[in-house]
Scaffold this motif. Structure first.
Motif, short mmCIF file in Angstrom:
data_model
loop_
_atom_site.label_atom_id
_atom_site.label_comp_id
_atom_site.label_asym_id
_atom_site.label_seq_id
_atom_site.Cartn_x
_atom_site.Cartn_y
_atom_site.Cartn_z
N ASP A 102 0.82 -1.22 0.00
CA ASP A 102 0.00 0.00 0.00
C ASP A 102 0.85 1.26 0.00
OD1 ASP A 102 1.05 -0.05 2.53
OD2 ASP A 102 -0.86 0.19 3.59
N ASN A 103 2.08 1.16 -0.51
CA ASN A 103 2.98 2.33 -0.48
C ASN A 103 3.50 2.71 -1.86
OD1 ASN A 103 4.58 0.13 -0.90
ND2 ASN A 103 5.87 0.41 0.90
N SER A 104 2.85 2.26 -2.90
CA SER A 104 3.32 2.62 -4.25
C SER A 104 2.15 3.02 -5.15
CB SER A 104 4.09 1.46 -4.88
OG SER A 104 3.27 0.30 -4.96
N TRP A 105 1.19 3.73 -4.56
CA TRP A 105 0.02 4.16 -5.33
C TRP A 105 0.37 5.28 -6.30
CZ3 TRP A 105 -3.82 0.93 -4.89
CH2 TRP A 105 -4.07 0.25 -3.69
N SER A 106 -0.41 5.37 -7.35
CA SER A 106 -0.37 6.54 -8.23
C SER A 106 -1.40 7.54 -7.71
CB SER A 106 -0.72 6.14 -9.67
OG SER A 106 -0.94 7.29 -10.45
N TYR A 107 -0.96 8.79 -7.53
CA TYR A 107 -1.83 9.81 -6.95
C TYR A 107 -2.28 10.83 -7.99
CZ TYR A 107 -0.30 7.87 -2.50
OH TYR A 107 -0.05 7.02 -1.46
N ASN A 108 -2.63 10.36 -9.18
CA ASN A 108 -3.23 11.25 -10.17
C ASN A 108 -4.46 11.89 -9.53
OD1 ASN A 108 -4.89 12.29 -12.29
ND2 ASN A 108 -3.89 10.94 -13.75
N TYR A 144 -11.31 -2.86 5.75
CA TYR A 144 -10.78 -1.71 5.00
C TYR A 144 -10.55 -2.17 3.56
CZ TYR A 144 -9.75 0.36 9.57
OH TYR A 144 -9.83 0.87 10.84
N ILE A 145 -11.14 -1.46 2.62
CA ILE A 145 -10.96 -1.77 1.20
C ILE A 145 -10.28 -0.58 0.54
CG2 ILE A 145 -12.08 -2.43 -0.97
CD1 ILE A 145 -14.46 -3.42 0.70
N THR A 146 -9.06 -0.80 0.04
CA THR A 146 -8.31 0.26 -0.64
C THR A 146 -8.12 -0.13 -2.09
OG1 THR A 146 -7.08 0.61 1.43
CG2 THR A 146 -6.24 1.71 -0.54
N ALA A 147 -8.46 0.78 -3.00
CA ALA A 147 -8.38 0.48 -4.43
C ALA A 147 -7.79 1.65 -5.18
CB ALA A 147 -9.77 0.14 -4.99
N GLY A 148 -7.03 1.35 -6.22
CA GLY A 148 -6.43 2.39 -7.05
C GLY A 148 -5.50 1.78 -8.07
N LEU A 149 -4.70 2.64 -8.69
CA LEU A 149 -3.68 2.19 -9.62
C LEU A 149 -2.32 2.32 -8.96
CD1 LEU A 149 -4.86 3.74 -13.02
CD2 LEU A 149 -5.45 1.53 -11.99
N TYR A 184 -7.84 10.59 -10.25
CA TYR A 184 -8.15 9.19 -9.93
C TYR A 184 -7.36 8.76 -8.70
CZ TYR A 184 -9.54 9.70 -14.79
OH TYR A 184 -10.09 10.16 -15.96
N LEU A 185 -7.54 9.47 -7.60
CA LEU A 185 -6.83 9.14 -6.37
C LEU A 185 -7.25 7.76 -5.85
CD1 LEU A 185 -7.02 12.52 -4.41
CD2 LEU A 185 -4.94 11.43 -5.29
N PRO A 186 -6.34 7.03 -5.21
CA PRO A 186 -6.75 5.78 -4.56
C PRO A 186 -7.77 6.07 -3.47
CG PRO A 186 -4.50 6.38 -3.95
CD PRO A 186 -4.91 7.31 -5.04
N THR A 192 -2.30 11.76 -1.27
CA THR A 192 -2.97 11.11 -0.14
C THR A 192 -4.11 10.24 -0.66
OG1 THR A 192 -4.42 13.03 0.13
CG2 THR A 192 -2.43 12.95 1.49
N ILE A 193 -4.41 9.23 0.12
CA ILE A 193 -5.52 8.33 -0.20
C ILE A 193 -6.83 8.96 0.30
CG2 ILE A 193 -6.52 6.06 0.25
CD1 ILE A 193 -3.67 5.01 0.65
N GLU A 194 -7.85 8.96 -0.54
CA GLU A 194 -9.17 9.42 -0.11
C GLU A 194 -9.76 8.38 0.85
OE1 GLU A 194 -11.83 10.11 -3.30
OE2 GLU A 194 -10.77 11.86 -4.07
#
Length: 529
Positions: A205-211, A233-238, A214-216, A352-354
Motif C-alpha cells: 500500500d505504499n506505491s500508489w499513483s496519486y493522479n 478496509y478496502i483500498t483500491a487504485g492504480l 483518480y486518487l486511490p 494522499t488516499i481518499e
C-alpha cells in the motif's frame, strides 16, 4: 423407534497428519510456526519484545525455530501435537484458531521433530515426534524434563526433512515471510530472523499513483457474522509498479488480522474474467485492491492452511459482488490510461488516499464509482483502420504502414537503448521498398527486372526516377523534402559504412518518421493522422 446399539470410536486417525503433507511447502509450514509465536505475543498486547529466529542448514538438512514468546505450560503440552487442541480463543484478533496448522506443518516438513519449551521460570520439557509414532495407533506421547533453556523460550528442531534445501528455496521463503508479516514487522517490538538475516517489512500500500483525477480510495466498513463484527478496509487504485500479463504484484491482496493470506489474486472469483475485469494482461497490470479484515479468526475468509481465500466463507460471499465491481472499475481505468502510463500514472508519486467510513456495507459499491476517461484508440489500431481498404486493394502497402506502427512501438520501449538507430534503419529501408513498390505498381510505367536492379544499385537514380514520374502531379514531393530524404539516407549509410557514427536524435527521428509518412501519403494515399 430409536434403540441404542452401542458406541462408535470416533477418535481421529494419525493419517490426518500424513494426508496433508502434500498441501504444505516450506513457506506455508514456516508461516504456521511463526503464527503460533505471534499469537502468544498478540494475546499479551504486543507490549513485550518478540524475537523469532529461524535457522536453515542446507548441509545438515536441519531447520530450527526459536522464539521467546513465553513458552508453553506443562498443562498445555498436549496442544503441541493433539489435533484440534489449542490455547487460542476468538476473543483476540489472532491468526491461528484451528488447532491443527502447526501440527500439520511440522509433520509436513520433517520425519524427526523435537519440541523444547520453558514457560516463564518453570521447568523445561521436550516432546519427540517421529514417523514411528505416526504409524502407531496409540495417541500416547511421552514428554521429558530436560536441562533448562532460556526462560519463556520454545525451540522446534526439524531433522530428516522431507524435501531438499537450496539457496533459492531459502530466498523464496524469506520473501514470503517478509510479505506475509509485512505489517507485523513494522512493529519495533518484533524481530524475525532467517540465518541471522533480519527480515524487512514488505507491504503493497505504499506505491500508489496519486493522479488527482483518480486518487486511490479507502473505505472503512464492517460486516457482522453471527453477532461477531468484522472491521474491513478496502483500498483500491492504480499502482506505480505492477507486472505484466499473468505475473506481478497486481490484482487483489487479502489480509486477515494483518497477516497476508493471498497475494496478487487474479482469479475468476475476484473478477479477472471476460466481461468483468478481463483476463490478466499487461494493460490491467497496475490494478490493485487491498482488503484488510480484523476480528474473530473463526470468521476470517482464509482456508485452513491460511495460504489462500476460502471462497465459500460467509465473509467472501458477502463482499464478492462489490469486490468484483471495484476490480472491474479500476481494471477499466488502468486499461484506458495504460498507453499514457508514464504521464498519467507513474508521474504521480506523491499524494494522499481518499478515506471514508461507510457502516452500511451495501453502499460501499457506489463509493468506488468513477468517471472513467473515454476509451482511447491505440495509434496502431487507428492506422490499420484508416488504411485497411488501401491494404486490401494494394497489399504491397501493408508492410509500409505496419513499419510506421513498428517504429512507434519501438520508440515507446524504454528497455531499448538504441531504439533511434533501429528506427533509422527501419524507416530508410521502408522508404526504399516503398519507392520500388510505387515504380512497379503505381507509377504507370513498365520496368524490367534488370532496369529495377540497376536503378536500385544507386539510390540517387531511384530518387531521380520518382521525381520524373511524379513531376507536376499531386504525388510530387517537394525538393526540400527530397533533400531531407537524402540527409537521412546518408546518415543511414554512415551508420553502416563508417567506423564512428552517432545515432539520430529524438528530434531527427521524429522528423524522419513524419517525412516517411508524408512520402507514403503522397505515393499511396496512406493516412497516418
Amino acid at each position: 423407534m430409536k434403540t441404542e446399539k452401542g458406541n462408535l470410536n470416533a477418535s481421529p486417525s494419525k493419517r490426518i497428519f500424513k494426508s496433508i503433507i502434500a498441501d504444505y511447502d516450506i513457506k506455508a509450514s514456516l508461516c504456521e510456526l511463526v503464527d503460533n509465536s505471534l499469537d502468544q505475543w498478540i494475546k499479551k498486547g504486543k507490549s513485550r519484545s518478540l524475537e523469532i529466529e529461524i535457522e536453515i542448514d542446507i548441509t545438515q538438512r536441519l531447520i530450527k525455530i526459536i522464539d521467546n514468546a513465553g513458552g508453553i505450560r506443562e498443562s498445555d503440552l498436549s496442544t503441541i501435537i493433539g489435533p484440534g487442541q489449542t490455547t487460542s480463543d476468538s476473543s483476540h484478533p489472532i491468526i491461528g484458531l484451528f488447532g491443527v496448522g502447526s501440527k500439520r506443518a511440522v509433520v509436513a516438513m520433517a520425519q524427526d521433530i523435537k519440541f523444547k519449551t520453558r514457560y516463564s521460570k518453570n521447568k523445561t520439557y521436550q516432546i519427540d515426534v517421529d514417523d514411528n509414532w505416526l504409524v502407531d495407533d496409540s495417541w500416547d506421547l511421552p514428554y521429558y524434563e530436560i536441562d533448562p533453556i532460556n526462560e519463556g523460550t520454545t525451540i522446534i528442531e526439524l531433522t530428516r526433512l522431507r524435501f531438499p534445501l537450496n539457496e533459492e528455496l531459502i530466498e523464496r521463503a524469506i520473501d514470503h515471510l517478509e510479505v506475509t508479516y509485512g505489517y507485523y514487522l513494522k512493529n519495533k517490538n518484533l524481530i524475525i530472523k532467517v540465518n541471522d538475516r533480519k527480515l524487512e517489512s514488505k507491504v503493497f500500500d505504499n506505491s500508489w499513483s496519486y493522479n488527482p483525477e483518480y486518487l486511490p480510495k479507502q473505505i472503512k466498513t464492517s460486516i457482522t457474522i453471527e453477532n461477531s463484527k468484522l472491521e474491513c478496509y478496502i483500498t483500491a487504485g492504480l499502482a506505480r509498479e505492477g507486472g505484466s500479463a499473468g505475473q506481478g504484484d497486481y490484482g487483489v491482496f487479502f489480509y486477515c488480522n494483518d497477516r497476508l493470506i493471498s497475494r496478487a489474486e487474479k482469479s475468476y472469483e475476484v473478477g479477472f474474467t471476460s466481461g468483468k475485469a478481463g483476463q490478466p494482461h499487461g494493460v490491467v497490470s497496475l490494478t490493485r485492491v487491498i482488503i484488510k479484515v480484523f476480528g474473530s479468526p473463526q470468521y476470517m475468509p482464509w482456508n485452513s492452511s491460511k495460504s489462500g481465500i476460502n471462497y465459500e466463507s460467509i465473509f467472501f460471499e458477502t463482499i464478492r459482488d462489490t469486490l468484483i465491481d471495484i476490480v472491474t472499475t479500476y481494471a477499466s481505468l488502468c486499461r484506458r490510461l495504460y498507453n499514457d502510463a508514464e504521464e498519467k500514472i507513474y508521474a504521480y508519486d506523491k499524494g494522499t488516499i481518499e478515506k471514508k467510513t461507510i457502516q452500511d456495507f451495501p453502499k460501499v459499491k457506489k463509493a468506488y464509482s468513477l468517471a472513467l476517461p473515454p476509451v482511447k484508440i491505440r495509434e496502431e489500431d487507428l492506422i490499420k483502420f484508416k488504411n485497411q481498404e488501401t491494404g486490401k486493394q494494394k497489399p504491397w502497402t501493408v508492410g509500409l504502414y505496419e513499419t510506421i506502427i513498428a517504429v512507434t512501438n519501438i520508440s515507446k520501449n524504454k528497455r531499448l537503448s538504441q531504439k533511434n538507430r533501429i528506427n533509422l534503419l527501419l524507416l530508410d529501408s521502408s522508404l526504399e521498398i516503398g519507392f520500388k513498390e510505387f515504380l512497379l505498381h503505381d507509377s504507370g510505367q513498365q520496368y524490367s527486372e534488370d532496369r529495377i536492379k540497376g536503378m536500385f544499385s544507386d539510390r540517387t537514380q531511384v530518387h531521380n526516377e520518382i521525381k520524373k514520374v511524379t513531376k507536376g502531379t499531386p504525388r510530387e514531393i517537394t525538393e526540400a523534402n527530397w533533400k531531407k530524404i537524402k540527409f537521412y539516407y546518408d546518415k543511414r549509410c554512415d551508420l553502416i559504412h563508417k567506423k564512428a557514427t552517432n545515432s539520430p536524435t529524438d528530434s531527427e527521428l521524429n522528423d524522419f518518421k513524419e517525412l516517411t509518412e508524408l512520402a507514403f501519403k503522397k505515393l499511396f494515399n496512406l493516412s497516418f493522422k
